[in-house]
Design an enzyme around this catalytic site. Structure first.
Site, PDB file in Angstrom:
ATOM      1  N   GLY A  40      -8.267  -8.546  22.796  1.00 33.68           N
ATOM      2  CA  GLY A  40      -7.762  -9.886  23.077  1.00 33.68           C
ATOM      3  C   GLY A  40      -6.785 -10.453  22.063  1.00 33.68           C
ATOM      4  O   GLY A  40      -5.920 -11.241  22.422  1.00 33.68           O
ATOM      5  N   ASP A  99     -16.287 -18.061  21.830  1.00 30.05           N
ATOM      6  CA  ASP A  99     -17.013 -18.569  22.984  1.00 30.05           C
ATOM      7  C   ASP A  99     -18.456 -18.846  22.526  1.00 30.05           C
ATOM      8  O   ASP A  99     -18.730 -19.868  21.918  1.00 30.05           O
ATOM      9  CB  ASP A  99     -16.912 -17.509  24.089  1.00 30.05           C
ATOM     10  CG  ASP A  99     -17.437 -17.991  25.423  1.00 30.05           C
ATOM     11  OD1 ASP A  99     -17.699 -19.179  25.577  1.00 30.05           O
ATOM     12  OD2 ASP A  99     -17.608 -17.155  26.332  1.00 30.05           O
ATOM     13  N   THR A 100     -19.364 -17.916  22.739  1.00 30.94           N
ATOM     14  CA  THR A 100     -20.729 -18.110  22.225  1.00 30.94           C
ATOM     15  C   THR A 100     -20.767 -18.018  20.704  1.00 30.94           C
ATOM     16  O   THR A 100     -21.691 -18.506  20.068  1.00 30.94           O
ATOM     17  CB  THR A 100     -21.683 -17.043  22.791  1.00 30.94           C
ATOM     18  OG1 THR A 100     -21.258 -15.756  22.321  1.00 30.94           O
ATOM     19  CG2 THR A 100     -21.707 -17.065  24.305  1.00 30.94           C
ATOM     20  N   GLY A 101     -19.788 -17.329  20.126  1.00 30.65           N
ATOM     21  CA  GLY A 101     -19.756 -17.119  18.679  1.00 30.65           C
ATOM     22  C   GLY A 101     -20.424 -15.821  18.256  1.00 30.65           C
ATOM     23  O   GLY A 101     -20.386 -15.448  17.079  1.00 30.65           O
ATOM     24  N   THR A 103     -19.764 -12.624  18.790  1.00 33.99           N
ATOM     25  CA  THR A 103     -18.886 -11.561  18.288  1.00 33.99           C
ATOM     26  C   THR A 103     -18.491 -11.826  16.838  1.00 33.99           C
ATOM     27  O   THR A 103     -18.654 -10.968  15.964  1.00 33.99           O
ATOM     28  CB  THR A 103     -17.611 -11.467  19.157  1.00 33.99           C
ATOM     29  OG1 THR A 103     -17.992 -11.232  20.512  1.00 33.99           O
ATOM     30  CG2 THR A 103     -16.699 -10.354  18.664  1.00 33.99           C
ATOM     31  N   LEU A 104     -17.999 -13.041  16.580  1.00 30.43           N
ATOM     32  CA  LEU A 104     -17.517 -13.343  15.225  1.00 30.43           C
ATOM     33  C   LEU A 104     -18.645 -13.480  14.220  1.00 30.43           C
ATOM     34  O   LEU A 104     -18.499 -13.110  13.058  1.00 30.43           O
ATOM     35  CB  LEU A 104     -16.679 -14.618  15.246  1.00 30.43           C
ATOM     36  CG  LEU A 104     -15.218 -14.378  15.598  1.00 30.43           C
ATOM     37  CD1 LEU A 104     -14.487 -15.699  15.745  1.00 30.43           C
ATOM     38  CD2 LEU A 104     -14.532 -13.525  14.528  1.00 30.43           C
ATOM     39  N   LYS A 127     -14.119 -22.634  22.227  1.00 34.62           N
ATOM     40  CA  LYS A 127     -14.855 -23.402  23.234  1.00 34.62           C
ATOM     41  C   LYS A 127     -16.166 -23.838  22.586  1.00 34.62           C
ATOM     42  O   LYS A 127     -17.204 -23.195  22.768  1.00 34.62           O
ATOM     43  CB  LYS A 127     -15.202 -22.509  24.434  1.00 34.62           C
ATOM     44  CG  LYS A 127     -14.094 -22.188  25.387  1.00 34.62           C
ATOM     45  CD  LYS A 127     -14.718 -21.415  26.538  1.00 34.62           C
ATOM     46  CE  LYS A 127     -13.703 -20.859  27.471  1.00 34.62           C
ATOM     47  NZ  LYS A 127     -14.347 -19.990  28.487  1.00 34.62           N
ATOM     48  N   PHE A 148     -12.528 -20.906  32.332  1.00 38.43           N
ATOM     49  CA  PHE A 148     -12.195 -19.500  32.095  1.00 38.43           C
ATOM     50  C   PHE A 148     -10.685 -19.352  31.945  1.00 38.43           C
ATOM     51  O   PHE A 148      -9.928 -19.586  32.886  1.00 38.43           O
ATOM     52  CB  PHE A 148     -12.709 -18.600  33.216  1.00 38.43           C
ATOM     53  CG  PHE A 148     -12.794 -17.179  32.760  1.00 38.43           C
ATOM     54  CD1 PHE A 148     -13.963 -16.684  32.194  1.00 38.43           C
ATOM     55  CD2 PHE A 148     -11.675 -16.354  32.822  1.00 38.43           C
ATOM     56  CE1 PHE A 148     -14.020 -15.385  31.710  1.00 38.43           C
ATOM     57  CE2 PHE A 148     -11.725 -15.054  32.342  1.00 38.43           C
ATOM     58  CZ  PHE A 148     -12.895 -14.565  31.788  1.00 38.43           C
ATOM     59  N   ASP A 155      -8.028 -11.761  28.981  1.00 45.54           N
ATOM     60  CA  ASP A 155      -8.098 -11.111  30.288  1.00 45.54           C
ATOM     61  C   ASP A 155      -9.215 -11.652  31.166  1.00 45.54           C
ATOM     62  O   ASP A 155     -10.135 -12.312  30.703  1.00 45.54           O
ATOM     63  CB  ASP A 155      -8.346  -9.618  30.119  1.00 45.54           C
ATOM     64  CG  ASP A 155      -9.803  -9.328  29.733  1.00 45.54           C
ATOM     65  OD1 ASP A 155     -10.301  -9.947  28.777  1.00 45.54           O
ATOM     66  OD2 ASP A 155     -10.450  -8.504  30.407  1.00 45.54           O
ATOM     67  N   ARG A 161      -3.497 -10.348  30.790  1.00 50.07           N
ATOM     68  CA  ARG A 161      -3.241 -10.437  29.340  1.00 50.07           C
ATOM     69  C   ARG A 161      -1.765 -10.691  29.035  1.00 50.07           C
ATOM     70  O   ARG A 161      -1.421 -11.242  27.999  1.00 50.07           O
ATOM     71  CB  ARG A 161      -3.648  -9.129  28.639  1.00 50.07           C
ATOM     72  CG  ARG A 161      -5.137  -8.838  28.641  1.00 50.07           C
ATOM     73  CD  ARG A 161      -5.439  -7.714  27.664  1.00 50.07           C
ATOM     74  NE  ARG A 161      -6.725  -7.069  27.891  1.00 50.07           N
ATOM     75  CZ  ARG A 161      -7.876  -7.450  27.363  1.00 50.07           C
ATOM     76  NH1 ARG A 161      -7.916  -8.490  26.571  1.00 50.07           N
ATOM     77  NH2 ARG A 161      -8.992  -6.797  27.629  1.00 50.07           N
TER      78      ARG A 161
HETATM   79  C1  PRP Z   1     -13.760 -11.752  24.117  1.00 50.06           C
HETATM   80  C2  PRP Z   1     -12.920 -12.359  23.023  1.00 50.06           C
HETATM   81  C3  PRP Z   1     -13.850 -12.374  21.849  1.00 50.06           C
HETATM   82  C4  PRP Z   1     -15.206 -12.555  22.489  1.00 50.06           C
HETATM   83  C5  PRP Z   1     -15.612 -13.977  22.317  1.00 50.06           C
HETATM   84  O1  PRP Z   1     -13.669 -10.379  24.000  1.00 50.06           O
HETATM   85  O2  PRP Z   1     -11.769 -11.594  22.765  1.00 50.06           O
HETATM   86  O3  PRP Z   1     -13.808 -11.157  21.140  1.00 50.06           O
HETATM   87  O4  PRP Z   1     -15.073 -12.221  23.866  1.00 50.06           O
HETATM   88  O5  PRP Z   1     -16.864 -14.203  22.899  1.00 50.06           O
HETATM   89  P1  PRP Z   1     -18.152 -14.623  22.087  1.00 50.06           P
HETATM   90  O6  PRP Z   1     -17.779 -15.722  21.128  1.00 50.06           O
HETATM   91  O7  PRP Z   1     -19.056 -15.111  23.180  1.00 50.06           O
HETATM   92  O8  PRP Z   1     -18.709 -13.430  21.405  1.00 50.06           O
HETATM   93  P2  PRP Z   1     -13.996  -9.364  25.193  1.00 50.06           P
HETATM   94  O9  PRP Z   1     -15.385  -8.810  24.988  1.00 50.06           O
HETATM   95  O10 PRP Z   1     -13.716 -10.011  26.500  1.00 50.06           O
HETATM   96  O11 PRP Z   1     -13.003  -8.155  24.910  1.00 50.06           O
HETATM   97  P3  PRP Z   1     -11.400  -8.152  24.821  1.00 50.06           P
HETATM   98  O12 PRP Z   1     -11.041  -8.766  23.485  1.00 50.06           O
HETATM   99  O13 PRP Z   1     -11.057  -6.701  24.883  1.00 50.06           O
HETATM  100  O14 PRP Z   1     -10.835  -8.931  25.972  1.00 50.06           O
END
Ligand code: PRP
Length: 177
Positions: A40, A99-101, A103-104, A127, A148, A155, A161
């Site tokens: 992304g 989003d939910t946080g 990943t980070l 968000k 969304f 994407d 994208r």
């Molecule tokens: C999306 C975005 C972040 C993550 C955020 O990635 O790019 O990495 O979700 O969501 P979170 O805060 O709820 O964790 P996605 O998994 O869609 O992969 P992409 O980057 O390849 O589109």
């Protein structure tokens, strides 16, 4: 296909330039490592790095989470790790959206265990209403409502994208996928 434009190209360009300026001021005299989260972040990072005026290198991670296509599940996995160690480096994670946080939150803690000088986060979009775990961007482009969004790297089912702006995906488009 119906898109509802949310952030126009010009607004994004202006904000990215401001972020680049602020980052350049904050890291003056230091060397920066930008860590992009694929896929992304690739467009945002490409634009952001051209606005940064301190010495900078790049690396990328690929991270995935499991669950429905529009929502993180909470289980995060590194599919492709950094190529090099980050010991003593000033790391700035570049992300398209928080989003939910989950990943980070996972990635930041993971990188902090590797002995960097610092780890900060730069996200284009946030968000806050969707947050499940506490994580904040040190540099943020735009805070948005819970809709969304696609385009400028983001994407839905790997599509959209390429749009040069950020748009809200229509409910129709959702349902058809
Ligand atoms: C999306 C975005 C972040 C993550 C955020 O990635 O790019 O990495 O979700 O969501 P979170 O805060 O709820 O964790 P996605 O998994 O869609 O992969 P992409 O980057 O390849 O589109």
């Amino acid at each position: 296909m119906s898109y509802q434009p949310l952030l126009e190209e010009q607004a994004i360009r202006t904000r990215v330039r401001e972020l680049g300026k602020q980052i350049s001021v904050d890291y003056e005299g230091k060397e920066l490592l930008l860590v992009g989260i694929l896929k992304g972040a690739f467009i945002f990072m490409a634009d952001l790095i051209r606005q940064i005026e301190v010495p900078v290198t790049v690396d990328f991670v690929v991270v995935s989470s499991y669950g429905a296509s529009t929502e993180s599940s909470g289980v995060v996995r590194i599919d492709k790790d950094l190529e090099k160690g980050i010991e003593g480096k000033h790391v700035l994670i570049v992300e398209d959206i928080i989003d939910t946080g989950l990943t980070l939150n996972y990635l930041k803690h993971n990188l902090e265990t590797r002995g960097p000088a610092s780890v900060r986060i730069c996200a284009l979009l946030d968000k806050p209403s969707r947050r499940k775990v506490s994580v904040e961007a040190d540099y943020l482009g735009f805070s948005i409502a819970d809709e969304f969004v696609v385009g400028y790297g983001l994407d839905f089912a790997e599509r959209h994208r390429h749009l040069p702006y950020v748009a809200v995906l229509s409910a129709d488009e959702y349902r058809q996928s």
